[in-house]
Design an enzyme around this catalytic site. Sequence first.
Site, PDB file in Angstrom:
ATOM      1  N   ASP A   1       0.826  -1.198   0.000  1.00 40.25           N
ATOM      2  CA  ASP A   1       0.000   0.000   0.000  1.00 40.25           C
ATOM      3  C   ASP A   1       0.866   1.257   0.000  1.00 40.25           C
ATOM      4  OD1 ASP A   1       0.892  -0.135   2.619  1.00 40.25           O
ATOM      5  OD2 ASP A   1      -1.100  -0.091   3.535  1.00 40.25           O
ATOM      6  N   SER A   2       2.182   1.066   0.024  1.00 33.60           N
ATOM      7  CA  SER A   2       3.118   2.169  -0.227  1.00 33.60           C
ATOM      8  C   SER A   2       2.891   2.775  -1.597  1.00 33.60           C
ATOM      9  CB  SER A   2       4.562   1.682  -0.101  1.00 33.60           C
ATOM     10  OG  SER A   2       4.763   0.484  -0.837  1.00 33.60           O
TER      11      SER A   2
ATOM     12  N   ASP B   1      -0.803  -6.084   0.163  1.00 29.30           N
ATOM     13  CA  ASP B   1      -1.245  -5.468   1.405  1.00 29.30           C
ATOM     14  C   ASP B   1      -2.759  -5.351   1.452  1.00 29.30           C
ATOM     15  OD1 ASP B   1       0.858  -4.821   3.172  1.00 29.30           O
ATOM     16  OD2 ASP B   1       1.505  -3.171   1.892  1.00 29.30           O
TER      17      ASP B   1
ATOM     18  N   LYS C   1      -1.018  -9.363   3.186  1.00 32.82           N
ATOM     19  CA  LYS C   1      -0.228  -8.892   4.325  1.00 32.82           C
ATOM     20  C   LYS C   1      -1.094  -7.993   5.193  1.00 32.82           C
ATOM     21  CE  LYS C   1       3.273  -5.848   3.945  1.00 32.82           C
ATOM     22  NZ  LYS C   1       2.873  -4.730   4.869  1.00 32.82           N
TER      23      LYS C   1
ATOM     24  N   GLU D   1      -1.038  -5.550   8.907  1.00 33.97           N
ATOM     25  CA  GLU D   1      -0.252  -4.882   9.940  1.00 33.97           C
ATOM     26  C   GLU D   1      -0.901  -5.076  11.298  1.00 33.97           C
ATOM     27  OE1 GLU D   1       0.259  -0.771   9.029  1.00 33.97           O
ATOM     28  OE2 GLU D   1       1.129  -1.130   7.047  1.00 33.97           O
TER      29      GLU D   1
ATOM     30  N   GLU E   1       9.542  -3.908  10.363  1.00 35.51           N
ATOM     31  CA  GLU E   1       9.908  -2.611   9.788  1.00 35.51           C
ATOM     32  C   GLU E   1      10.395  -1.653  10.871  1.00 35.51           C
ATOM     33  OE1 GLU E   1       8.176   0.971   6.922  1.00 35.51           O
ATOM     34  OE2 GLU E   1       6.967  -0.817   7.282  1.00 35.51           O
TER      35      GLU E   1
END
Length: 287
Positions: free
Chosen positions: A46-47, A85, A115, A117, A184
């Site tokens: 999602d970057s 993501d 993925k 978080e 990260e």
Amino acid sequence: MKKPLTLPRLRTMKKEGTPIAMLTAYDYPSARLAEEAGVDLILVGDSLGNVVLGYDTTVPVTLDDMIYHTRAVARGAPGTMIVTDMPFATYRLGPEATLRNAARIMQEGGAHAVKMEGGAELAEEIRRLTAAGIPVLGHLGLTPQSVLQIGGYKVQGKGPDEAEKLLADAKALQEAGAFGVVLELVAEQVAALISRSLDIPTIGIGAGRGCDGQVLVFHDLVRYGSDIRDKRFVKTYADVGATIRTAISDYVADVKTKRFPEERHGFALDEQTAQSLSDSLYGGDSR
């Protein structure tokens, strides 16, 4: 033809001490180049909100955005495992809602895994996804979707309480069925401790040398963009942004001065056809 990595192979790579190389990609050409270069995993991160869509954070990125870009990456890298993501507010919604969103990424996007978080609080949702056949990669440390809550991009795990929580969360993700964990901006010694404590691989970004693999953002690695900031944890391997900028500037200058296009860039008619066309249009006057 190359085939995507399997989850058992990833575990074997950790066991054998074979480093895992992961890279982000967001479109067909970058994915194709990544696969040709031999990366083990591609992350459709999602970057893309920051480096492709121009947002200040990843928060505005939608599920449809992720699916759209995953489809392009899947076409470019059919022989590479693709992890996508789950964007902001598409999970932590309860197991059933999270499953529906993850299933769209797999079915419509063509990802091999998703993925998420977060730590132990995601265990129930991860169990539901893995039970449904959706592999999950965890993500601990700096979690960009929560950057507004945690107060910026700061190294995580620097104090004993933080370190212990990261380790407990990593073990909880493993127990819930995650096949790996991204770490990260985690203090190097803490990341190494977590890596030694898990049976599943860790993939670091700004987490030092003790992880089982590494991931970088495509645009950081090759400096693709006009506002790429230097980051301590990034090694730059090329400056394609400068090359592209120079090339475009040269093109603009050539157009303005009529150096482009040249005769060799056009497609001429044969003389007879050209004369016939001129006669029909201008009555033989080809001025």
